[in-house]
Design a protein around this motif. Structure first.
Motif, PDB file in Angstrom:
ATOM      1  N   GLU A  47       0.833  -1.219   0.000  1.00  0.00           N
ATOM      2  CA  GLU A  47       0.000   0.000   0.000  1.00  0.00           C
ATOM      3  C   GLU A  47       0.857   1.254   0.000  1.00  0.00           C
ATOM      4  O   GLU A  47       0.572   2.216  -0.715  1.00  0.00           O
ATOM      5  N   GLU A  48       1.902   1.248   0.831  1.00  0.00           N
ATOM      6  CA  GLU A  48       2.770   2.439   0.911  1.00  0.00           C
ATOM      7  C   GLU A  48       3.515   2.644  -0.407  1.00  0.00           C
ATOM      8  O   GLU A  48       3.688   3.773  -0.862  1.00  0.00           O
ATOM      9  N   ARG A  49       3.917   1.562  -1.008  1.00  0.00           N
ATOM     10  CA  ARG A  49       4.558   1.651  -2.331  1.00  0.00           C
ATOM     11  C   ARG A  49       3.586   2.271  -3.332  1.00  0.00           C
ATOM     12  O   ARG A  49       3.956   3.129  -4.139  1.00  0.00           O
ATOM     13  N   ASN A  50       2.331   1.856  -3.276  1.00  0.00           N
ATOM     14  CA  ASN A  50       1.341   2.432  -4.183  1.00  0.00           C
ATOM     15  C   ASN A  50       1.132   3.918  -3.904  1.00  0.00           C
ATOM     16  O   ASN A  50       0.953   4.706  -4.832  1.00  0.00           O
ATOM     17  N   HIS A  51       1.155   4.308  -2.620  1.00  0.00           N
ATOM     18  CA  HIS A  51       1.032   5.741  -2.297  1.00  0.00           C
ATOM     19  C   HIS A  51       2.148   6.536  -2.987  1.00  0.00           C
ATOM     20  O   HIS A  51       1.905   7.594  -3.571  1.00  0.00           O
ATOM     21  N   ALA A  52       3.365   6.018  -2.881  1.00  0.00           N
ATOM     22  CA  ALA A  52       4.499   6.702  -3.520  1.00  0.00           C
ATOM     23  C   ALA A  52       4.251   6.833  -5.021  1.00  0.00           C
ATOM     24  O   ALA A  52       4.473   7.899  -5.615  1.00  0.00           O
ATOM     25  N   MET A  53       3.750   5.749  -5.638  1.00  0.00           N
ATOM     26  CA  MET A  53       3.563   5.762  -7.085  1.00  0.00           C
ATOM     27  C   MET A  53       2.368   6.615  -7.514  1.00  0.00           C
ATOM     28  O   MET A  53       2.316   7.099  -8.653  1.00  0.00           O
ATOM     29  N   MET A  54       1.400   6.838  -6.606  1.00  0.00           N
ATOM     30  CA  MET A  54       0.325   7.808  -6.890  1.00  0.00           C
ATOM     31  C   MET A  54       0.922   9.209  -6.985  1.00  0.00           C
ATOM     32  O   MET A  54       0.503  10.023  -7.818  1.00  0.00           O
ATOM     33  N   MET A  55       1.887   9.471  -6.119  1.00  0.00           N
ATOM     34  CA  MET A  55       2.524  10.795  -6.126  1.00  0.00           C
ATOM     35  C   MET A  55       3.400  10.967  -7.368  1.00  0.00           C
ATOM     36  O   MET A  55       3.458  12.052  -7.946  1.00  0.00           O
ATOM     37  N   VAL A  56       4.038   9.874  -7.799  1.00  0.00           N
ATOM     38  CA  VAL A  56       4.788   9.915  -9.065  1.00  0.00           C
ATOM     39  C   VAL A  56       3.830  10.258 -10.204  1.00  0.00           C
ATOM     40  O   VAL A  56       4.115  11.127 -11.048  1.00  0.00           O
ATOM     41  N   GLU A 101       0.853  19.054   6.324  1.00  0.00           N
ATOM     42  CA  GLU A 101       1.764  20.143   5.943  1.00  0.00           C
ATOM     43  C   GLU A 101       1.773  20.343   4.429  1.00  0.00           C
ATOM     44  O   GLU A 101       1.840  21.476   3.941  1.00  0.00           O
ATOM     45  N   LEU A 102       1.698  19.245   3.682  1.00  0.00           N
ATOM     46  CA  LEU A 102       1.644  19.334   2.214  1.00  0.00           C
ATOM     47  C   LEU A 102       0.371  20.051   1.756  1.00  0.00           C
ATOM     48  O   LEU A 102       0.410  20.866   0.831  1.00  0.00           O
ATOM     49  N   VAL A 103      -0.744  19.728   2.405  1.00  0.00           N
ATOM     50  CA  VAL A 103      -2.014  20.383   2.055  1.00  0.00           C
ATOM     51  C   VAL A 103      -1.903  21.881   2.326  1.00  0.00           C
ATOM     52  O   VAL A 103      -2.306  22.709   1.499  1.00  0.00           O
ATOM     53  N   LYS A 104      -1.321  22.238   3.465  1.00  0.00           N
ATOM     54  CA  LYS A 104      -1.168  23.668   3.806  1.00  0.00           C
ATOM     55  C   LYS A 104      -0.309  24.373   2.763  1.00  0.00           C
ATOM     56  O   LYS A 104      -0.621  25.487   2.348  1.00  0.00           O
ATOM     57  N   LEU A 105       0.763  23.695   2.344  1.00  0.00           N
ATOM     58  CA  LEU A 105       1.664  24.287   1.351  1.00  0.00           C
ATOM     59  C   LEU A 105       0.930  24.472   0.014  1.00  0.00           C
ATOM     60  O   LEU A 105       1.068  25.514  -0.648  1.00  0.00           O
ATOM     61  N   ALA A 106       0.144  23.461  -0.374  1.00  0.00           N
ATOM     62  CA  ALA A 106      -0.619  23.556  -1.624  1.00  0.00           C
ATOM     63  C   ALA A 106      -1.548  24.773  -1.574  1.00  0.00           C
ATOM     64  O   ALA A 106      -1.654  25.531  -2.539  1.00  0.00           O
ATOM     65  N   ARG A 107      -2.192  24.974  -0.435  1.00  0.00           N
ATOM     66  CA  ARG A 107      -3.100  26.120  -0.265  1.00  0.00           C
ATOM     67  C   ARG A 107      -2.348  27.431  -0.384  1.00  0.00           C
ATOM     68  O   ARG A 107      -2.780  28.335  -1.092  1.00  0.00           O
ATOM     69  N   GLU A 108      -1.198  27.501   0.314  1.00  0.00           N
ATOM     70  CA  GLU A 108      -0.396  28.731   0.283  1.00  0.00           C
ATOM     71  C   GLU A 108       0.012  29.084  -1.140  1.00  0.00           C
ATOM     72  O   GLU A 108       0.053  30.247  -1.508  1.00  0.00           O
ATOM     73  N   GLU A 115      -3.922  20.231  -4.031  1.00  0.00           N
ATOM     74  CA  GLU A 115      -4.633  20.080  -2.759  1.00  0.00           C
ATOM     75  C   GLU A 115      -5.720  19.020  -2.883  1.00  0.00           C
ATOM     76  O   GLU A 115      -5.851  18.144  -2.021  1.00  0.00           O
ATOM     77  N   GLN A 116      -6.454  19.076  -3.989  1.00  0.00           N
ATOM     78  CA  GLN A 116      -7.536  18.104  -4.192  1.00  0.00           C
ATOM     79  C   GLN A 116      -6.965  16.692  -4.272  1.00  0.00           C
ATOM     80  O   GLN A 116      -7.528  15.750  -3.709  1.00  0.00           O
ATOM     81  N   PHE A 117      -5.832  16.538  -4.932  1.00  0.00           N
ATOM     82  CA  PHE A 117      -5.155  15.230  -5.016  1.00  0.00           C
ATOM     83  C   PHE A 117      -4.876  14.675  -3.619  1.00  0.00           C
ATOM     84  O   PHE A 117      -5.003  13.480  -3.364  1.00  0.00           O
ATOM     85  N   LEU A 118      -4.495  15.581  -2.703  1.00  0.00           N
ATOM     86  CA  LEU A 118      -4.097  15.141  -1.361  1.00  0.00           C
ATOM     87  C   LEU A 118      -5.269  14.798  -0.448  1.00  0.00           C
ATOM     88  O   LEU A 118      -5.075  14.158   0.584  1.00  0.00           O
TER      89      LEU A 118
END
Ligand SMILES: [Fe+2]
Ligand SMILES: [Fe+2]
Length: 176
Positions: A47-56, A101-108, A115-118
């Motif tokens: 699952e964690e590997r898939n999370h990484a590949m979603m971000m790729v 923190e990533l969501v906050k950065l996307a908003r900023e 943000e929607q992706f996250l």
């Protein structure tokens, strides 16, 4: 300060590190002939590997550079059978903070598509923290006879896809 795409690349490293840590935990339980605990963490590793590949895939779709960061070696030795699950719960809580923190950065940065992706990852973290908290309670209760934990996991085996899987982001190269 990192830009949003740089931070997504860093998170790819954290997701792969989580995957490696779960493989280490699975191997630890496998070596002790605790197949249900091992299977649980082998699945989490994928699952964690898939999370990484979603971000790729997100970075590819956004036409941003893809960096695949190296990861620190995971912890492989544990004082008892409870310690890996405590570590896993701490890891999930840490990842939740990272995603927030990533969501906050996307908003900023006005990266609303990012943000929607996250948002899916926020839901996923809620589920993973909750299920790891439950597993920790089960392992603590059963630490003197881990066969009880094995029986519990055998009974509680998921009999279908989590509803979260339906709305999951696409995975680069396909989900494993
Ligand atoms: Fe993850
Ligand atoms: Fe996770």
């Amino acid at each position: 300060m990192s830009t949003f795409p740089e931070s997504v690349n860093e998170q790819i490293g954290y997701e792969f590190a989580a995957s490696q840590q779960y493989i280490a935990i699975a191997a630890y339980y496998d070596a002790q002939t605790l197949p249900q605990l091992a299977a649980h963490f082998y699945r989490q590793a994928v699952e964690e590997r898939n999370h990484a590949m979603m971000m790729v895939q997100y970075l590819l779709d956004a036409d941003e550079e893809v960096v695949v960061p190296g990861v620190e070696a995971p912890q492989t030795q544990f004082e008892d059978a409870v310690a890996p699950v405590s570590l896993a719960l701490a890891q999930e809580k840490r990842v939740t903070t990272q995603i927030v923190e990533l969501v906050k950065l996307a908003r900023e940065e006005g990266e609303l598509v990012g943000e929607q992706f996250l948002h899916w990852f926020l839901q996923e973290q809620r589920e993973e923290v909750a299920s790891m908290t439950e597993l920790l309670a089960v392992v603590e209760r059963g630490k003197d006879n881990l066969l009880h934990v094995e029986e519990h996991l055998g009974r509680a085996a998921p009999d279908g896809a989590s509803p979260l899987e339906a709305g999951a982001p696409p995975v680069a190269g396909g989900a494993l």
